[in-house]
Scaffold this motif. Structure first.
Motif, short mmCIF file in Angstrom:
data_model
loop_
_atom_site.label_atom_id
_atom_site.label_comp_id
_atom_site.label_asym_id
_atom_site.label_seq_id
_atom_site.Cartn_x
_atom_site.Cartn_y
_atom_site.Cartn_z
N ALA A 175 -4.92 -4.48 2.39
CA ALA A 175 -4.39 -3.49 1.45
C ALA A 175 -5.22 -3.48 0.17
O ALA A 175 -5.53 -2.42 -0.39
CB ALA A 175 -2.93 -3.79 1.12
N LYS A 228 -7.40 8.27 -6.79
CA LYS A 228 -7.50 6.91 -6.23
C LYS A 228 -6.07 6.52 -5.85
O LYS A 228 -5.35 5.92 -6.64
CB LYS A 228 -8.08 5.94 -7.26
N TYR A 229 -5.70 6.92 -4.66
CA TYR A 229 -4.30 6.85 -4.24
C TYR A 229 -4.23 6.11 -2.92
O TYR A 229 -4.75 6.62 -1.93
CB TYR A 229 -3.81 8.28 -4.08
N PHE A 230 -3.80 4.87 -2.85
CA PHE A 230 -3.09 4.12 -3.88
C PHE A 230 -3.98 3.04 -4.49
O PHE A 230 -4.41 2.16 -3.75
CB PHE A 230 -1.87 3.44 -3.26
N TYR A 231 -4.19 3.11 -5.74
CA TYR A 231 -4.96 2.10 -6.45
C TYR A 231 -4.37 1.95 -7.84
O TYR A 231 -4.16 2.97 -8.50
CB TYR A 231 -6.42 2.51 -6.54
N PRO A 232 -4.08 0.75 -8.30
CA PRO A 232 -4.14 -0.50 -7.53
C PRO A 232 -2.98 -0.61 -6.53
O PRO A 232 -2.02 0.15 -6.61
CB PRO A 232 -4.00 -1.57 -8.61
N ALA A 233 -3.11 -1.57 -5.59
CA ALA A 233 -1.99 -1.85 -4.70
C ALA A 233 -0.82 -2.35 -5.56
O ALA A 233 -1.04 -2.90 -6.64
CB ALA A 233 -2.40 -2.91 -3.68
N CYS A 273 -3.46 2.30 7.74
CA CYS A 273 -2.86 1.89 6.46
C CYS A 273 -1.34 1.65 6.52
O CYS A 273 -0.69 1.51 5.47
CB CYS A 273 -3.16 2.88 5.34
N SER A 301 -7.32 -0.23 -1.00
CA SER A 301 -6.96 0.42 -2.27
C SER A 301 -8.19 0.58 -3.16
O SER A 301 -8.28 1.52 -3.95
CB SER A 301 -5.86 -0.36 -2.99
N GLU A 302 -9.16 -0.31 -2.99
CA GLU A 302 -10.38 -0.24 -3.81
C GLU A 302 -11.43 0.70 -3.22
O GLU A 302 -12.42 1.00 -3.88
CB GLU A 302 -11.00 -1.63 -3.96
N PHE A 350 0.85 -1.19 0.00
CA PHE A 350 0.00 0.00 0.00
C PHE A 350 0.89 1.24 0.00
O PHE A 350 1.11 1.89 1.02
CB PHE A 350 -0.95 0.00 1.20
#
Ligand SMILES: *Cc1c(COP(=O)(O)O)cnc(C)c1O
Length: 378
Positions: A342, A318-323, A111, A346-347, A85
């Motif tokens: 994680a 979208k932070y962090f996405y994706p992991a 997180c 992330s979603e 993450f």
């Protein structure tokens, strides 16, 4: 996306008044000394040593190379326990330094790396732990230190998000064996691009770091006619150092402005059904770099709220996405299913706009939009 004048992005690079920067770069022009540990490089280094309350510090061209080089400086070889993450840089730096990342899950509350899950991942090849103080939330540094001590591991923090933070009255720059800071344009304090490694220079076993890092960032050159290491090039140039000197004069005021916005977000958003804020601690002096919010219903709700805000000219991230362990480049190497918390966060996370000049009325508007969308189930 139309680049409209009144669009609101997740952040906005902080700049000093133009004249302040002009004054400093005039000297660079006159001297023709543009890089290679010049006057401003040295001045910034001393000012940051003081601001970050750290005895050991070396500056770099960016945070990412600072990370790669600190891993090389410790001559680490083997497995490193770290978090998925985070920004791509943390894991990429490990891999590019020839290390094998072993992903440990995070705690839902803040997180950061879950200390309860570290020990089960330790093998006889484990050499270090690389936690991330994500969004400015400080890792459980005491538990991590005691695990590391017990198993003889190094601890190197990715402190890119925690410029100037203190925990229990201690500078975050003094935690672990070393810490990396990023001075990228999007961070709380910037040198346009830049970074640093900090450590406690009073510890005799870390005495080698200053010299080693200096050589690593300058091609391994040790004298006019000798090259001792296979180093790289990661020197902070004079224009970037001058930007840092100017920005450092303003950073406390900027953090205070960020806090005003953070406090409005916190007041207006906490208690909204379906939304969760991270748990902030009283023993931490935060820098309010990010405003993460978690939509507990998960990805569909998060994505709908993201789209709804974008339609209003507001662009969260979208932070962090994706992991990181779900990146294409780690397919078959890392398994996102090994870190379900994680993956889930992330979603369901968005980081909302926060920066010193963001209008307070815009913060209110963002909160109202989110509250309305949550109420309607979008
Ligand atoms: C910004 C960032 C980095 C990389 O720093 P750069 O200065 O952009 O190279 C590394 N880790 C995290 C968590 C970051 O946010």
């Amino acid at each position: 996306m139309e680049a409209k004048e009144n669009n609101i992005f997740v952040t906005r690079a902080s700049l000093p008044p133009y004249e302040e920067y002009e004054e400093l770069i005039k000297d660079i022009w006159h001297s023709h000394f543009l890089t290679n540990m010049g006057r401003y490089h040295e001045e910034l280094k001393e000012r940051l040593r003081e601001y970050l309350s750290t005895s050991g510090i070396e500056l770099f061209t960016n945070g990412h190379l600072a990370l790669e080089m600190v891993f090389q400086a410790f001559e680490l070889k083997g497995e490193v326990i770290t978090t998925p993450f985070t920004f791509a840089s943390t894991t990429h730096a490990l891999v590019r330094a020839g290390l094998k990342p072993v992903m440990c899950d995070i705690r839902g509350s803040d997180c950061t790396l879950d200390p309860d899950r570290i020990e089960e991942l330790i093998t006889d090849r484990t050499v270090a732990i690389v936690p991330v103080h994500v969004y400015g939330m400080i890792c459980d540094y005491e538990r991590i230190a005691s695990i590391a001590r017990k198993h003889g591991l190094k601890v190197i923090y990715d402190a890119a998000h925690t410029f100037g933070e203190f925990v229990d009255g201690r500078s975050v720059a003094s935690l672990g064996d070393a810490s990396m800071f990023s001075f990228h344009a999007t961070k709380v304090f910037n040198t346009i691009e830049g970074g640093a490694v900090t450590w406690d220079a009073k510890r005799p076993e870390l005495e080698f770091l200053s010299d080693r890092l200096y050589k690593l960032k300058n091609f391994g050159i040790t004298g006019k006619e000798s090259v001792e290491f296979v180093g790289g090039n990661a020197k902070l140039n004079e224009f970037c150092a001058a930007m840092g000197i100017c920005n450092l004069r303003h950073v406390d005021a900027w953090i205070a402005e960020r806090k005003l916005r953070f406090d409005i977000y916190k007041e207006r958003l906490s208690g909204l059904k379906g939304l969760r804020l991270l748990s902030y601690q009283d023993n931490v002096k935060y820098n309010y770099a990010y405003m993460p919010v978690i939509f507990e219903a998960g990805r569909d709700m998060r994505d709908r709220i993201y789209d709804g805000l974008c339609a209003e000219g507001i662009f969260p991230r979208k932070y962090f996405y994706p992991a990181v362990n779900a990146f294409e480049c780690y397919k078959g190497i890392l398994d996102p299913k090994s870190t379900p918390i994680a993956g889930r966060i992330s979603e369901s996370v968005l980081t909302l706009p926060i920066y010193p000049e963001l209008e307070l009325s815009d913060v209110e508007r963002i909160c109202s939009l989110i509250a309305d969308m949550l109420k309607e189930g979008v």
